[in-house]
Design an enzyme around this catalytic site. Structure first.
Site, PDB file in Angstrom:
ATOM      1  N   TRP A 165      -7.480  33.100   1.837  1.00 38.99           N
ATOM      2  CA  TRP A 165      -7.201  34.085   2.896  1.00 38.99           C
ATOM      3  C   TRP A 165      -6.184  35.122   2.401  1.00 38.99           C
ATOM      4  O   TRP A 165      -6.262  36.285   2.733  1.00 38.99           O
ATOM      5  CB  TRP A 165      -6.662  33.358   4.130  1.00 38.99           C
ATOM      6  CG  TRP A 165      -6.282  34.276   5.258  1.00 38.99           C
ATOM      7  CD1 TRP A 165      -7.090  34.714   6.270  1.00 38.99           C
ATOM      8  CD2 TRP A 165      -4.990  34.872   5.515  1.00 38.99           C
ATOM      9  NE1 TRP A 165      -6.398  35.531   7.117  1.00 38.99           N
ATOM     10  CE2 TRP A 165      -5.105  35.652   6.678  1.00 38.99           C
ATOM     11  CE3 TRP A 165      -3.767  34.815   4.857  1.00 38.99           C
ATOM     12  CZ2 TRP A 165      -4.041  36.359   7.211  1.00 38.99           C
ATOM     13  CZ3 TRP A 165      -2.714  35.540   5.376  1.00 38.99           C
ATOM     14  CH2 TRP A 165      -2.846  36.301   6.545  1.00 38.99           C
ATOM     15  N   HIS A 166      -5.237  34.648   1.572  1.00 42.40           N
ATOM     16  CA  HIS A 166      -4.180  35.557   1.124  1.00 42.40           C
ATOM     17  C   HIS A 166      -4.668  36.599   0.134  1.00 42.40           C
ATOM     18  O   HIS A 166      -4.113  37.692   0.057  1.00 42.40           O
ATOM     19  CB  HIS A 166      -3.020  34.768   0.507  1.00 42.40           C
ATOM     20  CG  HIS A 166      -2.169  34.105   1.534  1.00 42.40           C
ATOM     21  ND1 HIS A 166      -2.486  32.889   2.083  1.00 42.40           N
ATOM     22  CD2 HIS A 166      -1.018  34.496   2.137  1.00 42.40           C
ATOM     23  CE1 HIS A 166      -1.560  32.562   2.970  1.00 42.40           C
ATOM     24  NE2 HIS A 166      -0.665  33.522   3.025  1.00 42.40           N
ATOM     25  N   GLY A 167      -5.668  36.273  -0.645  1.00 41.34           N
ATOM     26  CA  GLY A 167      -6.118  37.269  -1.614  1.00 41.34           C
ATOM     27  C   GLY A 167      -7.369  36.817  -2.325  1.00 41.34           C
ATOM     28  O   GLY A 167      -7.625  35.619  -2.459  1.00 41.34           O
TER      29      GLY A 167
END
Lengths: 474, 367
Positions: A324-326
């Site tokens: 989700w973060h990257g």
């Protein structure tokens, strides 16, 4: 629009004035909605279309789900919401990553294929608002909530500018009811809201951008390997930077909402004083960790299906949380490390959690420092541009680095990182079981005024670089 | 990740607590102390350091000035180059002599040739382009440290545009609102920090040496000229920067890169001429150690002459004209603000004459 920009200052003054003007509640809400679109369009106007798409789809999907008891239809409708929101996320955020990996896979099996260029600009905050709207449809599907009565309230829930682009990710049940009745901040709420905004900007502009970013950038931007001390200092600097940057954003968001009379939940609770990783995730990016818990971990079975499934569910949740973060494997490894830590912690707790030593002060301090040490190892993967760099940094931090690593940090940067890190750890430890509101309430009024003035003064003389918040890229 | 199986269905609507204290009293004290602190800080910079309010030379300011090209100002005259072009040309004198207020797009510490390419590709530009050459910089790959300025012009968001506009009144009011006076930069340059053994030497940041106007004209700060201590700081910074430049690439590679550079210059100048525009080159003065370094590392016949030759353009080198040579460069690299008007006057006269000699007639300069 960045919180740390003059445009936001002017924008917020206008919004505040309109919100306090003698206008009907519906007009005020419409003003807030339009202001939120302007806030978002100030980056890239066409991307407002994505917000509209997400809003309209989830509005109708939730209505449709609520109107039927037919299981397959409900499932199909919630599938539409998930497909549209994750589709947007997939196209804009993961398209290039998927193509790149597909190409690597094809090459590995001997198929020569070159992926087309993927120059798609990532819409700011797309990971946040897609999760927020999806939560709305999922809550209705899971019968946790009723659909909103008013499209205006729902649109404002999706778009509410203080938390639109970097959270806190708010649940429909937390925010939509607040739009139903007229709200205006009283004098104390307004001033406390402004105080929180000052604190958030201080964290962002003075601590994250001013004090710590130069050291983190120097170490993670170095051409070659760095020695033990610089690797640690660069990582500690990044640990402080990302906390101050992100918690700073959340604090400004909470303060801005409060100035308008709305309450947003906490997103951080002094995470560097965490005792273990369950505790860490109850203190770090709380709105995402609870989202993942409620909409991923628990639907996967949570801890109800035996030890092995629990461990697997934890790991899946954290791997996806990392992604989700990257869109990079380094983020997946970051999530995987947290999943591993959580799994090991669960294992240890089950066997030795009741041991007497666990409640001694010395052990708790040791546990806090161990947690902080291990969290820092994960930040290396979060911040590094690729695996070779992450591995080189990890080796250096564990004492196995290249002996010829080049120093990159000046005495000034070394001193700054150590001073800020020690200060931050002391504050987190002191605040571990306290709330900011309690501490302020118990402090002499003049001290609160002095600290507030000091933060304003330091913000002004630091001048700021106008850097975007790190979490915008997620 | 907490392993709890609790769900969000029973979460109450969150309502934030506000600490019960006398907020008006706190706010008044905080506002008063913060305002007093800023006032004292401003006074310290103005009185103690003799700072004056000046524009910040921001990327947004560059983007704003760059947009004048898009507006197809009649007889547009654009200046590109490095800080020398920015400091040495007096736009008011230029306007007085030519009737045209120039568009100042020079960027300090930067290579102007990528900007030349950008303007060559811009169909809106068909005026007179004055390219200032600073020999070491023109050989750099890319624009250099100010590459973000051009990027900002192309990708400026509405929010950035507005912030830039809102920043101007502050820039022309507060002397401390200058990157040189930013807190962490100030702390970093204090002499009390001991050297870290083994840390490679790095050139210091360039201190404030200019006062900039809204149209991006920069004047060398008089204090650089009048205060020997500051003057010494600036000259030693130039020395440190030049002495720590990366070594040149191998001969073969350098020659190939320079051939490409010349071909690009010829191509870009050709494009501008095809649209009815014209390009001239100038070499603003330098002196003392800086000039010796330039002559040694980038001799005129190996850099300046080939570039002007490839462009087939009028080139004015300060060494060829006593009236351009005489300008005082207090810190070796930029003309004193007291001499720039006279220098610009001389430059315009020489350019007019040289362009007339070459049969180039331009309304922008009245040649």
């Amino acid at each position: 629009m960045l919180f740390n920009s003059l445009t936001f200052v002017a924008f917020f003054v206008i919004v505040l004035a309109l919100h306090n003007a003698p206008l009907p509640w519906k007009v005020k809400k419409t003003n807030l909605l339009l202001a939120s679109y302007i806030f978002y369009a100030a980056w890239n106007p066409p991307f407002v279309l994505l917000l509209w798409l997400s809003t309209i789809v989830d509005w109708w999907v939730a209505k449709g789900i609520y109107a039927t008891e037919e299981k397959s239809r409900r499932r199909a409708l919630v599938g539409v919401s998930i497909a549209v929101n994750l589709g947007l996320l997939g196209y804009f955020k993961y398209g290039g990553f998927l193509l790149e990996n597909w190409q690597a896979l094809m090459t590995a099996i001997g198929v020569t294929w070159t992926a087309p260029g993927w120059n798609i600009v990532l819409p700011v905050g797309i990971s946040f608002y897609t999760f927020q709207t999806m939560a709305y449809s999922l809550d209705v599907y899971l019968r946790r909530a009723r659909p909103a009565d008013s499209f205006l309230d729902f649109a404002l829930f999706v778009t509410f500018f203080p938390q639109l682009v970097a959270g806190p990710i708010v649940r429909p049940t937390q925010l939509i009811p607040q739009f139903q009745e007229p709200v205006r901040a009283n004098r104390n709420q307004l001033l406390w809201g402004l105080g929180l905004m000052t604190l958030g900007l201080f964290e962002k502009m003075v601590i994250a951008d001013g004090a710590l970013a130069p050291a983190a950038d120097a170490v993670f931007g170095a051409d070659g390997a760095v020695p033990f001390a610089d690797a640690w200092l660069g990582t500690l600097a990044f640990a402080g930077q990302i906390f101050s940057d992100f918690a700073g954003y959340s604090t400004v968001a909470i303060g801005a909402a409060l100035c308008l009379g709305f309450s947003l939940p906490d997103n951080f609770r002094f995470p560097y004083a965490a005792l273990g990783f369950s505790d860490f995730w109850r203190r770090w990016h709380i709105s995402l960790s609870t989202w993942l818990r409620d909409y991923l971990y628990i639907p996967l079975g949570g801890n109800r299906k035996g030890w092995h499934r629990t461990q697997a569910n934890l790991m899946i949740t954290m791997l996806l949380g990392g992604l989700w973060h990257g869109a990079a494997w380094t983020f997946v490894v970051w999530g995987g490390l947290h999943g591993l830590y959580l799994g090991i912690e669960r294992f240890i707790r089950e066997r030795w959690g009741d041991a007497k030593v666990a409640s001694t002060a010395g052990f708790r301090l040791f546990l806090a420092l161990l947690t902080y040490f291990l969290v820092n190892l994960t930040w290396v993967f979060f911040r590094s541009k690729d695996f070779p760099q992450a591995l080189s940094m990890t080796r250096a931090m564990l004492g196995f680095g290249a002996p010829d690593g080049e120093l990159v940090l000046s005495t000034f940067l070394v001193t700054t990182v150590i001073a800020v890190t020690v200060g931050m750890l002391i504050v987190h430890w002191f605040m571990r079981n306290r709330r900011l509101e309690e501490v302020v309430a118990r402090s002499p009024w003049w001290l609160t005024g002095l600290v507030w003035a000091g933060m304003m003064f330091l913000i002004v003389i630091t001048q700021g670089t106008g850097n975007a918040f790190i979490y915008f890229q997620f | 990740m907490p392993s709890s199986t609790s769900s969000s269905d029973s979460e109450p609507v969150y309502s934030r607590r506000v600490p019960e204290i006398s907020w008006p009293r706190v706010a008044v004290v905080a506002a008063f102390l913060a305002a007093a602190g800023v006032g004292i800080w401003e006074a310290a910079w103005r009185i103690g350091e003799h700072y004056e309010a000046s524009y910040r030379n921001s990327d947004g300011q560059f983007a704003e000035v760059r947009r004048r090209v898009d507006r197809r100002e009649p007889n547009a005259t654009v200046f590109i180059g490095s800080s020398r072009t920015q400091f040495d040309i007096d736009l008011d004198v230029w306007q007085e002599l030519t009737g045209v207020h120039g568009i100042q797009l020079a960027l300090e510490g930067s290579n102007p040739l990528p900007i030349l390419t950008d303007l060559a590709d811009d169909e809106d530009f068909a005026g007179l382009l004055v390219v200032g050459i600073t020999p070491p910089l023109v050989l750099m790959p890319g624009i250099g440290s100010r590459a973000d300025a051009l990027e900002r012009y192309y990708n400026e968001t509405p929010s950035e545009w507005a912030s830039n506009k809102l920043s101007y009144p502050l820039e022309r009011t507060f002397a401390f609102y200058n990157p040189d006076a930013a807190l962490f930069r100030l702390l970093e340059r204090q002499p009390w920090w001991p050297e870290r053994e083994g840390l490679p030497f790095e050139a210091p940041e360039v201190r404030k040496i200019e006062n900039m106007r809204r149209d991006r004209q920069s004047d060398l700060w008089n204090r650089v000229e009048d205060d020997p201590e500051l003057n010494q700081v600036v000259t030693s910074t130039w020395k440190a920067i030049l002495e720590t430049l990366p070594p040149p690439p191998p001969e073969e590679e350098a020659r190939a890169a320079f051939e490409t550079l010349l071909a690009n210059v010829a191509r870009d100048v050709g494009k501008i001429r095809e649209r009815g525009g014209e390009v001239v080159f100038i070499r603003p003065p330098s002196s003392d150690w800086f000039r010796d370094f330039e002559n040694r590392a980038t001799p005129r016949e190996r850099v300046w002459e080939p570039i002007v030759g490839a462009a087939g353009a009028v080139g004015v080198h300060f060494e060829d004209y006593p009236e351009l040579r005489e300008a005082h460069t207090p810190e070796w690299s930029h003309i004193s603000s007291r001499d720039k008007a006279q220098w610009t006057r001389a430059l315009v006269g020489i350019l007019k004459a040289r362009m007339a000699e070459s049969g180039v007639h331009r309304p922008e300069i009245g040649s």
